[in-house]
Design a protein around this motif. Sequence first.
Motif, PDB file in Angstrom:
ATOM      1  N   PHE A 334       0.836  -1.205   0.000  1.00 14.83           N
ATOM      2  CA  PHE A 334       0.000   0.000   0.000  1.00 14.83           C
ATOM      3  C   PHE A 334       0.867   1.250   0.000  1.00 14.83           C
ATOM      4  O   PHE A 334       0.580   2.229  -0.710  1.00 14.83           O
ATOM      5  CB  PHE A 334      -0.916  -0.012   1.228  1.00 14.83           C
ATOM      6  N   LEU A 335       1.957   1.233   0.783  1.00 14.68           N
ATOM      7  CA  LEU A 335       2.826   2.398   0.880  1.00 14.68           C
ATOM      8  C   LEU A 335       3.713   2.570  -0.343  1.00 14.68           C
ATOM      9  O   LEU A 335       3.987   3.706  -0.761  1.00 14.68           O
ATOM     10  CB  LEU A 335       3.698   2.297   2.137  1.00 14.68           C
ATOM     11  N   ASN A 336       4.161   1.474  -0.914  1.00 14.92           N
ATOM     12  CA  ASN A 336       5.050   1.552  -2.079  1.00 14.92           C
ATOM     13  C   ASN A 336       4.897   0.281  -2.899  1.00 14.92           C
ATOM     14  O   ASN A 336       5.599  -0.697  -2.665  1.00 14.92           O
ATOM     15  CB  ASN A 336       6.503   1.742  -1.642  1.00 14.92           C
ATOM     16  N   PRO A 337       3.982   0.251  -3.856  1.00 16.27           N
ATOM     17  CA  PRO A 337       3.722  -0.972  -4.619  1.00 16.27           C
ATOM     18  C   PRO A 337       4.827  -1.324  -5.624  1.00 16.27           C
ATOM     19  O   PRO A 337       4.848  -2.439  -6.144  1.00 16.27           O
ATOM     20  CB  PRO A 337       2.410  -0.662  -5.348  1.00 16.27           C
ATOM     21  N   ARG A 338       5.736  -0.400  -5.875  1.00 19.49           N
ATOM     22  CA  ARG A 338       6.706  -0.623  -6.963  1.00 19.49           C
ATOM     23  C   ARG A 338       8.077  -1.075  -6.492  1.00 19.49           C
ATOM     24  O   ARG A 338       8.803  -1.710  -7.231  1.00 19.49           O
ATOM     25  CB  ARG A 338       6.868   0.673  -7.777  1.00 19.49           C
ATOM     26  N   GLU A 339       8.453  -0.748  -5.239  1.00 24.00           N
ATOM     27  CA  GLU A 339       9.804  -1.037  -4.790  1.00 24.00           C
ATOM     28  C   GLU A 339       9.793  -1.776  -3.450  1.00 24.00           C
ATOM     29  O   GLU A 339       8.861  -1.627  -2.668  1.00 24.00           O
ATOM     30  CB  GLU A 339      10.601   0.259  -4.636  1.00 24.00           C
ATOM     31  N   THR A 340      10.853  -2.552  -3.223  1.00 28.13           N
ATOM     32  CA  THR A 340      11.051  -3.174  -1.923  1.00 28.13           C
ATOM     33  C   THR A 340      11.846  -2.224  -1.053  1.00 28.13           C
ATOM     34  O   THR A 340      12.955  -1.837  -1.408  1.00 28.13           O
ATOM     35  CB  THR A 340      11.816  -4.504  -2.055  1.00 28.13           C
ATOM     36  N   PRO A 341      11.300  -1.788   0.070  1.00 27.45           N
ATOM     37  CA  PRO A 341      11.986  -0.780   0.876  1.00 27.45           C
ATOM     38  C   PRO A 341      13.181  -1.358   1.620  1.00 27.45           C
ATOM     39  O   PRO A 341      13.354  -2.572   1.731  1.00 27.45           O
ATOM     40  CB  PRO A 341      10.896  -0.329   1.852  1.00 27.45           C
ATOM     41  N   HIS A 342      14.026  -0.480   2.137  1.00 28.31           N
ATOM     42  CA  HIS A 342      15.128  -0.904   2.989  1.00 28.31           C
ATOM     43  C   HIS A 342      14.569  -1.471   4.292  1.00 28.31           C
ATOM     44  O   HIS A 342      13.541  -1.028   4.787  1.00 28.31           O
ATOM     45  CB  HIS A 342      16.031   0.292   3.308  1.00 28.31           C
ATOM     46  N   HIS A 343      15.261  -2.458   4.836  1.00 30.68           N
ATOM     47  CA  HIS A 343      14.798  -3.054   6.081  1.00 30.68           C
ATOM     48  C   HIS A 343      15.965  -3.644   6.844  1.00 30.68           C
ATOM     49  O   HIS A 343      17.042  -3.900   6.283  1.00 30.68           O
ATOM     50  CB  HIS A 343      13.739  -4.131   5.816  1.00 30.68           C
ATOM     51  N   MET A 344      15.766  -3.852   8.141  1.00 35.07           N
ATOM     52  CA  MET A 344      16.802  -4.431   8.997  1.00 35.07           C
ATOM     53  C   MET A 344      16.149  -5.092  10.194  1.00 35.07           C
ATOM     54  O   MET A 344      15.054  -4.688  10.618  1.00 35.07           O
ATOM     55  CB  MET A 344      17.790  -3.359   9.453  1.00 35.07           C
ATOM     56  N   PRO A 345      16.796  -6.137  10.760  1.00 37.96           N
ATOM     57  CA  PRO A 345      16.231  -6.813  11.935  1.00 37.96           C
ATOM     58  C   PRO A 345      16.530  -6.030  13.208  1.00 37.96           C
ATOM     59  O   PRO A 345      17.510  -5.294  13.296  1.00 37.96           O
ATOM     60  CB  PRO A 345      16.942  -8.167  11.942  1.00 37.96           C
ATOM     61  N   LEU A 346      15.676  -6.205  14.192  1.00 38.53           N
ATOM     62  CA  LEU A 346      15.858  -5.576  15.494  1.00 38.53           C
ATOM     63  C   LEU A 346      15.448  -6.579  16.573  1.00 38.53           C
ATOM     64  O   LEU A 346      14.360  -7.146  16.518  1.00 38.53           O
ATOM     65  CB  LEU A 346      14.991  -4.316  15.613  1.00 38.53           C
ATOM     66  N   ASN A 347      16.345  -6.794  17.536  1.00 38.72           N
ATOM     67  CA  ASN A 347      16.038  -7.661  18.678  1.00 38.72           C
ATOM     68  C   ASN A 347      15.936  -6.789  19.920  1.00 38.72           C
ATOM     69  O   ASN A 347      16.944  -6.348  20.474  1.00 38.72           O
ATOM     70  CB  ASN A 347      17.113  -8.730  18.865  1.00 38.72           C
ATOM     71  N   ARG A 348      14.721  -6.529  20.371  1.00 40.81           N
ATOM     72  CA  ARG A 348      14.510  -5.648  21.521  1.00 40.81           C
ATOM     73  C   ARG A 348      14.872  -6.317  22.842  1.00 40.81           C
ATOM     74  O   ARG A 348      14.856  -5.655  23.882  1.00 40.81           O
ATOM     75  CB  ARG A 348      13.055  -5.181  21.557  1.00 40.81           C
ATOM     76  N   THR A 349      15.181  -7.616  22.819  1.00 37.39           N
ATOM     77  CA  THR A 349      15.561  -8.297  24.059  1.00 37.39           C
ATOM     78  C   THR A 349      17.070  -8.270  24.291  1.00 37.39           C
ATOM     79  O   THR A 349      17.545  -8.829  25.281  1.00 37.39           O
ATOM     80  CB  THR A 349      15.082  -9.761  24.044  1.00 37.39           C
ATOM     81  N   ASP A 350      17.845  -7.623  23.403  1.00 37.79           N
ATOM     82  CA  ASP A 350      19.299  -7.572  23.577  1.00 37.79           C
ATOM     83  C   ASP A 350      19.688  -6.954  24.917  1.00 37.79           C
ATOM     84  O   ASP A 350      20.685  -7.344  25.531  1.00 37.79           O
ATOM     85  CB  ASP A 350      19.944  -6.769  22.437  1.00 37.79           C
ATOM     86  N   ASP A 351      18.918  -5.975  25.359  1.00 32.37           N
ATOM     87  CA  ASP A 351      19.230  -5.295  26.618  1.00 32.37           C
ATOM     88  C   ASP A 351      18.488  -5.892  27.809  1.00 32.37           C
ATOM     89  O   ASP A 351      18.576  -5.366  28.920  1.00 32.37           O
ATOM     90  CB  ASP A 351      18.874  -3.808  26.513  1.00 32.37           C
ATOM     91  N   GLU A 352      17.751  -6.971  27.590  1.00 34.11           N
ATOM     92  CA  GLU A 352      16.950  -7.586  28.659  1.00 34.11           C
ATOM     93  C   GLU A 352      17.459  -8.997  28.929  1.00 34.11           C
ATOM     94  O   GLU A 352      17.031  -9.953  28.305  1.00 34.11           O
ATOM     95  CB  GLU A 352      15.465  -7.625  28.256  1.00 34.11           C
ATOM     96  N   GLU A 353      18.381  -9.130  29.843  1.00 35.10           N
ATOM     97  CA  GLU A 353      18.946 -10.444  30.152  1.00 35.10           C
ATOM     98  C   GLU A 353      17.887 -11.348  30.776  1.00 35.10           C
ATOM     99  O   GLU A 353      17.123 -10.934  31.644  1.00 35.10           O
ATOM    100  CB  GLU A 353      20.126 -10.293  31.105  1.00 35.10           C
ATOM    101  N   GLY A 354      17.851 -12.586  30.306  1.00 34.11           N
ATOM    102  CA  GLY A 354      16.932 -13.569  30.864  1.00 34.11           C
ATOM    103  C   GLY A 354      15.522 -13.490  30.332  1.00 34.11           C
ATOM    104  O   GLY A 354      14.651 -14.237  30.780  1.00 34.11           O
ATOM    105  N   LEU A 355      15.269 -12.587  29.380  1.00 34.24           N
ATOM    106  CA  LEU A 355      13.927 -12.452  28.819  1.00 34.24           C
ATOM    107  C   LEU A 355      13.811 -13.342  27.587  1.00 34.24           C
ATOM    108  O   LEU A 355      14.508 -13.128  26.586  1.00 34.24           O
ATOM    109  CB  LEU A 355      13.646 -10.992  28.439  1.00 34.24           C
TER     110      LEU A 355
END
Length: 387
Positions: A334-355
């Motif tokens: 819907f936002l951009n039907p013609r191109e694949t946008p840039h993307h990257m993974p994110l792990n929000r548990t990196d700063d949460e030990e034991g989660l």
Amino acid sequence: MYHPALDVDIRPGSGLGIFELGSSLWTIIELLTGLQNEFPQVETKFDIASPTSPIIIHLRPHLDLLFSEHHQRLHTITLKRFRDAPPVTIRFKDRILFAPNQTLQRVDVNRAVGPTYEGEELRYPGVWFSFDEHAAPQAQNQEIKSITVTQHNGQERDGLQEVLECPVMCGDIARAVAKVHKGVLLHFYPTATSEPCFVEIGVTTAQDLSVELGSPLRTHYREDDRMHIHSRLRTNDEEEDDSSCMGPPSPRAFYLLCSPKDFYNYFHYGIDFLISGTTHTVRKIILHTNVPGTPLFHRYKRCPWEIEGVPEDDEDDSPPSVKFTETADRIRRFLNPRETPHHMPLNRTDDEEGLNLPNPITRLWGFDGVILEAAEPGQQVVSLTLF
């Protein structure tokens, strides 16, 4: 472990005890957090494979709270296992239906609530009484095994539909219309009488937010430079000027997520606002979806957002839109039907030990004026950022 006695009143079509139908999942969790002595055993159940599935909060041993799949509103309350500890007292209006060392039978309900149609359950508008399946059907001494409170008034179960608008929703966001490069239009309950509020990027001030939305539940400053590597060298003026990031989708957009922040957190609306340190106006808006199994689940109320597209012409009163219930793939197209946008993974548990979470990894997708954070592998959008 000591469990206080449970004393609840039945309010057909409205609620049971301290719980009101139509309450948000976030509100109920906040309520239970302050009542850990009364409800020490709380279990949350949901379908990991389907992030928009219904959610059940089980309060052992007596209560099940069922929330609708899209708006996460309390849809059904079920009370059961009356004889189990801790003891339960059940009231209807000014009458005690059940107390410890008693039984609750068909005849007791008929006397207190009145007659109703024959069937496998005693069904009244807004409340159902289910029987012990081993007892003789239709017998006056047939014992009640569970009580269900719902908005449903019909004679047949209606399935899990969305909760009808009711007084407990007053002041909550009914609809949040995201306008790319502009801001967000907030509609509130009650929908028939409430005036919408438009939060405009670069125009609405921190003071405006406090006037229109009340004080934020938290205001904090945080600096996180982990994504500076994805930005060009920028001067202080460029960092304050959002127009430098309004060009084609670029990894520089991700810099905006982690530059120095002065945040207004409206957890009860499911929205964060980033305030400029120099102009004191809104720089970015983050709308949260409260997806089960993701790191931010329980922190925010679900914000029912949608992205408004470009009208076909000046007379188009209903431009195209896409809602939070759609998959990330659908929203990206819907936002951009013609191109694949840039993307990257994110792990929000990196700063949460034991989660440990079933879905700790999300993926950031950068567009012109928009960043989507999507869960993996469910493809549900966890948050929408406008800048």
